[in-house]
Every structure is written in structure tokens, then in C-alpha cells.
Design an enzyme around this catalytic site. Structure first.
Site, mmCIF file in Angstrom:
data_model
loop_
_atom_site.group_PDB
_atom_site.id
_atom_site.type_symbol
_atom_site.label_atom_id
_atom_site.label_comp_id
_atom_site.label_asym_id
_atom_site.label_seq_id
_atom_site.Cartn_x
_atom_site.Cartn_y
_atom_site.Cartn_z
ATOM 1 N N SER A 1 22.928 5.397 3.998
ATOM 2 C CA SER A 1 22.049 4.439 3.325
ATOM 3 C C SER A 1 22.689 3.742 2.247
ATOM 4 O O SER A 1 23.390 4.152 1.524
ATOM 5 C CB SER A 1 20.783 5.169 2.662
ATOM 6 O OG SER A 1 20.022 6.076 3.679
ATOM 7 N N GLU B 1 10.142 0.820 10.269
ATOM 8 C CA GLU B 1 11.145 2.037 10.000
ATOM 9 C C GLU B 1 10.346 3.052 10.128
ATOM 10 O O GLU B 1 9.293 3.676 9.585
ATOM 11 C CB GLU B 1 11.503 1.732 8.534
ATOM 12 C CG GLU B 1 12.328 0.449 8.213
ATOM 13 C CD GLU B 1 13.706 0.455 8.912
ATOM 14 O OE1 GLU B 1 14.232 1.388 9.677
ATOM 15 O OE2 GLU B 1 14.398 -0.601 8.829
ATOM 16 N N LEU B 2 10.574 3.809 11.332
ATOM 17 C CA LEU B 2 9.887 4.959 11.859
ATOM 18 C C LEU B 2 10.688 6.241 11.936
ATOM 19 O O LEU B 2 11.428 6.434 11.176
ATOM 20 C CB LEU B 2 9.096 4.643 13.296
ATOM 21 C CG LEU B 2 8.602 3.232 13.436
ATOM 22 C CD1 LEU B 2 7.933 3.157 14.628
ATOM 23 C CD2 LEU B 2 7.340 3.172 12.255
ATOM 24 N N ARG C 1 19.656 16.473 1.250
ATOM 25 C CA ARG C 1 19.363 15.199 0.435
ATOM 26 C C ARG C 1 17.913 15.181 0.517
ATOM 27 O O ARG C 1 17.472 15.022 1.772
ATOM 28 C CB ARG C 1 19.948 13.839 0.683
ATOM 29 C CG ARG C 1 19.989 12.974 -0.238
ATOM 30 C CD ARG C 1 20.891 11.811 -0.012
ATOM 31 N NE ARG C 1 20.577 10.888 1.311
ATOM 32 C CZ ARG C 1 19.880 9.683 1.100
ATOM 33 N NH1 ARG C 1 19.810 9.106 -0.029
ATOM 34 N NH2 ARG C 1 19.565 9.098 2.074
ATOM 35 N N SER D 1 5.551 7.142 9.789
ATOM 36 C CA SER D 1 5.756 7.771 11.074
ATOM 37 C C SER D 1 5.652 6.991 12.202
ATOM 38 O O SER D 1 4.979 5.863 12.180
ATOM 39 C CB SER D 1 4.570 9.073 11.216
ATOM 40 O OG SER D 1 3.440 8.271 11.237
ATOM 41 N N GLU E 1 10.526 15.796 14.122
ATOM 42 C CA GLU E 1 11.110 15.907 12.945
ATOM 43 C C GLU E 1 10.811 17.211 12.145
ATOM 44 O O GLU E 1 9.475 17.367 12.162
ATOM 45 C CB GLU E 1 10.684 14.659 12.096
ATOM 46 C CG GLU E 1 11.337 13.329 12.505
ATOM 47 C CD GLU E 1 10.890 12.309 11.474
ATOM 48 O OE1 GLU E 1 9.636 11.939 11.595
ATOM 49 O OE2 GLU E 1 11.341 11.637 10.832
ATOM 50 N N LYS F 1 1.005 -1.213 0.057
ATOM 51 C CA LYS F 1 0.044 0.118 0.120
ATOM 52 C C LYS F 1 1.087 1.276 -0.075
ATOM 53 O O LYS F 1 1.635 1.531 1.069
ATOM 54 C CB LYS F 1 -0.896 0.035 1.274
ATOM 55 C CG LYS F 1 -2.069 0.857 1.071
ATOM 56 C CD LYS F 1 -2.617 1.795 2.214
ATOM 57 C CE LYS F 1 -1.677 2.987 2.453
ATOM 58 N NZ LYS F 1 -1.688 4.078 1.516
ATOM 59 N N PRO F 2 0.980 1.897 -1.023
ATOM 60 C CA PRO F 2 1.757 3.037 -1.324
ATOM 61 C C PRO F 2 0.974 4.393 -0.521
ATOM 62 O O PRO F 2 0.026 4.120 -0.442
ATOM 63 C CB PRO F 2 2.205 3.300 -2.761
ATOM 64 C CG PRO F 2 0.857 2.685 -3.202
ATOM 65 C CD PRO F 2 0.248 1.305 -2.471
ATOM 66 N N CYS G 1 13.966 10.481 6.835
ATOM 67 C CA CYS G 1 13.965 10.064 8.150
ATOM 68 C C CYS G 1 15.493 10.175 8.702
ATOM 69 O O CYS G 1 15.652 10.120 10.008
ATOM 70 C CB CYS G 1 13.532 8.529 8.287
ATOM 71 S SG CYS G 1 14.464 7.503 7.307
HETATM 72 P P1 NAP Z 1 2.552 8.250 7.515
HETATM 73 O O1 NAP Z 1 1.796 9.352 7.787
HETATM 74 O O2 NAP Z 1 3.126 7.620 8.675
HETATM 75 O O3 NAP Z 1 2.401 7.401 6.302
HETATM 76 C C1 NAP Z 1 3.045 6.364 5.750
HETATM 77 C C2 NAP Z 1 2.023 5.404 5.346
HETATM 78 O O4 NAP Z 1 1.189 4.735 6.154
HETATM 79 C C3 NAP Z 1 1.286 6.014 4.116
HETATM 80 O O5 NAP Z 1 1.041 4.634 3.285
HETATM 81 C C4 NAP Z 1 -0.035 6.048 4.980
HETATM 82 O O6 NAP Z 1 -1.231 5.971 3.755
HETATM 83 C C5 NAP Z 1 -0.131 4.882 5.666
HETATM 84 N N1 NAP Z 1 -1.052 5.228 6.649
HETATM 85 C C6 NAP Z 1 -1.653 6.305 7.347
HETATM 86 N N2 NAP Z 1 -2.428 6.127 8.493
HETATM 87 C C7 NAP Z 1 -2.515 4.814 8.556
HETATM 88 C C8 NAP Z 1 -3.201 3.763 9.302
HETATM 89 N N3 NAP Z 1 -3.864 4.386 10.328
HETATM 90 N N4 NAP Z 1 -3.259 2.634 9.136
HETATM 91 C C9 NAP Z 1 -2.240 2.136 7.963
HETATM 92 N N5 NAP Z 1 -1.524 2.900 7.366
HETATM 93 C C10 NAP Z 1 -1.671 4.279 7.346
HETATM 94 O O7 NAP Z 1 4.155 8.999 7.154
HETATM 95 P P2 NAP Z 1 4.432 9.622 5.902
HETATM 96 O O8 NAP Z 1 3.898 10.961 6.286
HETATM 97 O O9 NAP Z 1 4.154 9.141 4.654
HETATM 98 O O10 NAP Z 1 6.154 9.695 5.786
HETATM 99 C C11 NAP Z 1 7.010 10.426 6.922
HETATM 100 C C12 NAP Z 1 7.492 9.623 7.976
HETATM 101 O O11 NAP Z 1 7.983 8.286 7.708
HETATM 102 C C13 NAP Z 1 8.258 10.203 8.751
HETATM 103 O O12 NAP Z 1 8.019 9.984 10.178
HETATM 104 C C14 NAP Z 1 9.872 9.498 8.400
HETATM 105 O O13 NAP Z 1 10.769 9.682 9.571
HETATM 106 C C15 NAP Z 1 9.292 8.400 8.233
HETATM 107 N N6 NAP Z 1 10.239 7.411 7.443
HETATM 108 C C16 NAP Z 1 11.026 6.535 8.170
HETATM 109 C C17 NAP Z 1 12.061 6.008 7.328
HETATM 110 C C18 NAP Z 1 12.825 4.838 7.895
HETATM 111 O O14 NAP Z 1 13.550 4.052 7.269
HETATM 112 N N7 NAP Z 1 12.813 4.783 9.113
HETATM 113 C C19 NAP Z 1 12.174 6.118 5.917
HETATM 114 C C20 NAP Z 1 11.291 7.237 5.547
HETATM 115 C C21 NAP Z 1 10.392 7.633 6.161
HETATM 116 P P3 NAP Z 1 -1.731 7.363 3.547
HETATM 117 O O15 NAP Z 1 -0.677 8.172 2.465
HETATM 118 O O16 NAP Z 1 -2.859 7.025 2.424
HETATM 119 O O17 NAP Z 1 -2.320 8.352 4.553
#
Ligand code: NAP
Length: 476
Positions: free
Chosen positions: A440, A249-250, A277, A228, A380, A173-174, A283
Site C-alpha cells: 500500500s 475495491e473488493l 498488519r 466485500s 478471506e 457512507k461509512p 484485504c
Molecule cells: P461489507 O460488508 O461489504 O461492507 C462495506 C460497506 O458496504 C459498509 O459501509 C456497509 O455498510 C456497506 N453495505 C453493506 N451492505 C450494503 C448494501 N446492500 N448496499 C450498500 N452498502 C452496503 O464489507 P466489510 O465487512 O465492512 O469489509 C470487509 C471487506 O472489505 C473484505 O472483503 C475486504 O477484503 C474488503 N476490503 C477491500 C479493500 C480493497 O481495497 N480491495 C480494502 C479494505 C477492505 P454497513 O456497515 O452499514 O453494513
């Protein structure tokens, strides 16, 4: 022009209720595409397809799986420009960042084609009984993969490649901001020889309901999430119902520590990479700079000059270094962090004001004298804002760097390797960049400590996240 339907069992189909959602170009806020929004019924169909397809996929020899992954690497490498363009269109990042991501994404196919054939086990004698202990790794089962918008290609391939290497099938699920890149990857995987149903893509605006339904399906055994910490926590709760294997991976809150004995040019290069970058939407992005008092002025001057030289604009255009942020919320959040820091006493050395007009732009910004109670020190930033503080003692800076619930990555700059390694070992972070602003690497275990996550992606560990250990006690 774009693939915009659900991809289930090797077929493109509309959502069961025909609902769709728009994907915007963050550079000009125009609608790029209208994408099918998967429902709970579609999610069930995707798990049906994955469960059925896994039987044949897991039965293939590791070499056969490896060769398909290798082919995927070659096909993707030949089309980096196309993928980079798509990434820029839906995410906004500048061309160089998008090319970097596309190449990084393709590398996961190569790395895991090489890992697929390294399935290790153990044969030993039980000390007391003398029975044989046989240990082997088996594919864990259907995996649900949930990915964020900041790396629309790489966060997907970093999960798909090891899952397929292990013998698992997947439903991905992207993120709703950026589903097009993952959909565009599917014809390439077909061409590489991935059978129908082994990889399914389910964009959905109802992410909570759809993912939750899949995690409660007994045929699903793994959930691998990047996003997140708040959403990760929710998924861990759902995963508890079926006792799924979680890989999380949060979020991060990366400190950059520049000691007085650092090579300042190396530190500035590293800081630029770690901060800019992906325009800070990573993250791993540098979030808090701790610079030793004795070198603070020199570092800030050189770093600010480099930040000032970056060209902001539509990422698709030549010469642009910094594209727009992904959406209005992200831009507004970045602006609020800056306003909060300034209200608490931070000084703006560069940037600090979003431009008028279309597109979710925010300029490269440097803040100095950032007080420890500023919101951006604890959270963040996820944007092109460098928040700089100073320090005096080694022990003090280690304490300040560790003072967070996150533990993904930290960066340390010093010419003294004994100090560098000593400090690295005292930092509670899963990854350390020592005189480097980039950690990375598909060949290295990527992941965090504390609330930055569970499990590792890439390296040797990445495939094990999709496998389960089986032990057979045997006599012969
Ligand atoms: P996000 O809001 O947590 O969303 C990530 C994914 O989860 C999206 O596909 C989103 O779908 C889905 N999602 C949202 N709410 C959900 C729920 N209740 N149940 C199931 N899936 C749900 O994160 P983001 O804003 O896209 O990305 C930014 C975050 O990712 C940052 O905190 C960053 O640090 C973290 N990150 C971590 C890493 C790592 O490797 N540690 C790498 C990259 C990013 P929708 O788009 O449809 O809402």
C-alpha cells in the site's frame, strides 16, 4: 466527545426519523456512542447538497483545490494521535496499527494535492481530416463513496482526496461498525477550507436502501466502493441503472510464496507484515502461505516464534500488538475457519483458541499442513491466522496461487530477481509484493484483478476514477 449526527451541507443534523444505532468498543463491548442512522430522505438531502456544492467546487482552479487538500494533510498530520485513538476505540486495532493508518490516511490528502494540478490532456491532428483533436478530463459528477470498517480513516480519505482533487463533491457512507472517525474528520476539512456540501457523511444502518436510492439518483455519476465482493456485486447491479462509473475495491485472498532461495529473515519479516498488519483484517492480508519444502521447517519455526511474541490486549494500552477483532461475527468466523482446517487435518502450531471474557479477541495462530480443501484456503480469513502449506515446483505454486476468483495482491520471496519478476508476471494479481510484505502506497495504483475489483485508487489513476474524458473535434 464524539460527533454522532449526520453531516450534510456543512451542518450536523439528526436522521429524519430520529433513529440511531450504537457503536461498540470491540475491546470491552461497551457502547461508545449512539449515532444517527440516515434515511432515504436524508440521502436525498445529502445528494441535493453535493449537487449544489459541486458547481462552485468544480469551478475552482486546480491550484485552489490543491491548497485546501494540502491544508487537510497538514491538519491531519498534526492530529494523528487523536485520530489513532478514535480508530482504536471503534475498530479495536492496536495503537501502532492505528497510528500507521492515520498517517497513511493523511498521505492521501498530500498525494492528491500534488495530483490535482497535473490535469493532463492532448492536442493532436486527425490523420485523415486534419481536424484538431482536443482531449481533456472533466470532473465526472457527484460521487457516492461506501467504505468498510477495517480502515475507518484511510478507506475514506483514499476516495475523498482524489474526488475533491478532480473537482467532484461526495456523499460518504461509512461502515456502521466504525462511523466515528469519518465524522471526526469533517471539522478538520471545514478548517482546511472545504466548502459546505462538498463532503457529506451519511452513517446509516439501512445501508442497502440508502445507497441504492443514491445510486438511482441521476445527479450521481460515480460509485466508489471498498468492501466485500458480495456487496460490490449488488452495487454494480444498482449502478447499471444509471450507467454509473464504478470503482470497486473488493475482497482478496493473498498468497505468500516463499521460494527455497529466499532470504528467510526477509521472508519472515514480510510475512509478519503481510499477515499481522491490522491483525489480519485487511484485504491485502496474507491468506495462504506456500513455503518450499526445503525451507518450510526453518520458516515455520522463525515465523511461529515471532507470532508467539506478540502481545494481545486492549489496543489502547501501551505495548499491545494485537487488539480485538471488530465484532463477534468476525471472531466467530475466524474460529470456524480454524476448526474446519483442523478437522480436515491441519496442525495447530500456535494459538487456535479464543479466550473467555469480554472483547472480541482471537490469538495469533499458526496452522501447518493445511489441506487445499480447507475453507480458509478459498475464503478471506480476515483475522490473525496463518495457514501454511508447502510446495515443490515453481509452475505448481503459480497454478495454486492463481486458483482463486480473487486477484488483489500476492507476495513473493526469492533472492533471484529473474525468478521474482517471471513469477510476478505469471500471477493474476493487481499488485505484487516482491520481497516485501507491504504494497500500500498513496503514490501507487492500488487495486485488484478478477473479482477483487475494478479501477485503481492512489497513484495517477486514482483521480481519473472521478473524471470523464471529453474530446472536442475542432477546426481553426
Ligand atoms: P461489507 O460488508 O461489504 O461492507 C462495506 C460497506 O458496504 C459498509 O459501509 C456497509 O455498510 C456497506 N453495505 C453493506 N451492505 C450494503 C448494501 N446492500 N448496499 C450498500 N452498502 C452496503 O464489507 P466489510 O465487512 O465492512 O469489509 C470487509 C471487506 O472489505 C473484505 O472483503 C475486504 O477484503 C474488503 N476490503 C477491500 C479493500 C480493497 O481495497 N480491495 C480494502 C479494505 C477492505 P454497513 O456497515 O452499514 O453494513
Amino acid at each position: 466527545m464524539f460527533q454522532t449526527e449526520l453531516y450534510i451541507n456543512g451542518q450536523w443534523r439528526a436522521a429524519s426519523d430520529s433513529v440511531r444505532f450504537d457503536v461498540l468498543n470491540p475491546a470491552d463491548e461497551t457502547v461508545l456512542a449512539s449515532v444517527a442512522s440516515g434515511t432515504v430522505e436524508d440521502a436525498r438531502a445529502a445528494v441535493d447538497a453535493a449537487a449544489e456544492a459541486m458547481k462552485g467546487w468544480a469551478a475552482k482552479t486546480p491550484r485552489a483545490r490543491a491548497e485546501i487538500l494540502r491544508k487537510a494533510f497538514e491538519l491531519m498530520t498534526a492530529r494523528l494521535e487523536d485520530f489513532a485513538r478514535l480508530i482504536t476505540l471503534e475498530n479495536g486495532k492496536a495503537r501502532a496499527d492505528a497510528m500507521g493508518e492515520a498517517a497513511y490516511a493523511a498521505e492521501f490528502f498530500r498525494w492528491f494535492s500534488e495530483e490535482a494540478v497535473r490535469g493532463e490532456g492532448l492536442l493532436a491532428r486527425a490523420p485523415a481530416s486534419g481536424a484538431r483533436i482536443l482531449v481533456q478530463q472533466r470532473p465526472a459528477g457527484v460521487a457516492v463513496l461506501v467504505t468498510p470498517w477495517n480502515y475507518p480513516a484511510a478507506m475514506g480519505t483514499r476516495k475523498i482526496a482524489p474526488a475533491l482533487a478532480a473537482g467532484c463533491s461526495v456523499v460518504i457512507k461509512p461502515a456502521s461498525e466504525t462511523p466515528l472517525t469519518m465524522l471526526a474528520l469533517m471539522p478538520l476539512l471545514e478548517e482546511a477550507g472545504v466548502p459546505p456540501g462538498v463532503v457529506n457523511v451519511l452513517p446509516s444502518r439501512s445501508s442497502g436502501a440508502v445507497v441504492d436510492a443514491m445510486l438511482r439518483d441521476p445527479r450521481v455519476r460515480v460509485v466508489s466502493f471498498t468492501g466485500s465482493t458480495a456487496v460490490g456485486r449488488k452495487l454494480l447491479h444498482s449502478a447499471a441503472e444509471q450507467v454509473l462509473k464504478p470503482a470497486m475495491e473488493l475482497g482478496g485472498n493473498a498468497p505468500v510464496i516463499v521460494f527455497e532461495d529466499a532470504d528467510i529473515d526477509v521472508a519472515v519479516d514480510g510475512a509478519m507484515l503481510a499477515k499481522m498488519r491490522n491483525l489480519g483484517e485487511a484485504c491485502t492480508a496474507a491468506n495462504r502461505f506456500y513455503v518450499h519444502e526445503d525451507v518450510a521447517e526453518t520458516f515455520v519455526d522463525r515465523f511461529t516464534a515471532r507470532m508467539a511474541a506478540l502481545k494481545v490486549g486492549n489496543g489502547i494500552e501501551d505495548g499491545v500488538d494485537v487488539g480485538p477483532l471488530v465484532n463477534a461475527d468476525t471472531r466467530d468466523k475466524v474460529a470456524a475457519f480454524v476448526a474446519d482446517a483442523v478437522a480436515k487435518g491441519a496442525k495447530v502450531r500456535l494459538g487456535g483458541k479464543a479466550p473467555e471474557g469480554k472483547g472480541f479477541f482471537y490469538p495469533p495462530t499458526v496452522l501447518t499442513d493445511v489441506p487445499g480443501n480447507a475453507a480458509c484456503v478459498g475464503d478471506e480469513i480476515f483475522g490473525p491466522v496463518a495457514a501454511i502449506q508447502t510446495f515443490r515446483e515453481e509452475g505448481e505454486v503459480v497454478r495454486r496461487a492463481n486458483d482463486t476468483e480473487y486477484g488483489l495482491v500476492a507476495y513473493v520471496f526469492t533472492r533471484d530477481m529473474a525468478r521474482g519478476l517471471r513469477v510476478s508476471e505469471q500471477l493474476d494479481f493487481g499488485m505484487i509484493g516482491l520481497n516485501r510484505g507491504l504494497v500500500s502506497d498513496p503514490a501507487a495504483p492500488f487495486g485488484g484483478m478478477k473479482q477483487s475489483g475494478l479501477g485503481r485508487e492512489g497513484g495517477h489513476e486514482g483521480m481519473l476514477e472521478f473524471m470523464e474524458t471529453q474530446y472536442i473535434s475542432a477546426s481553426w
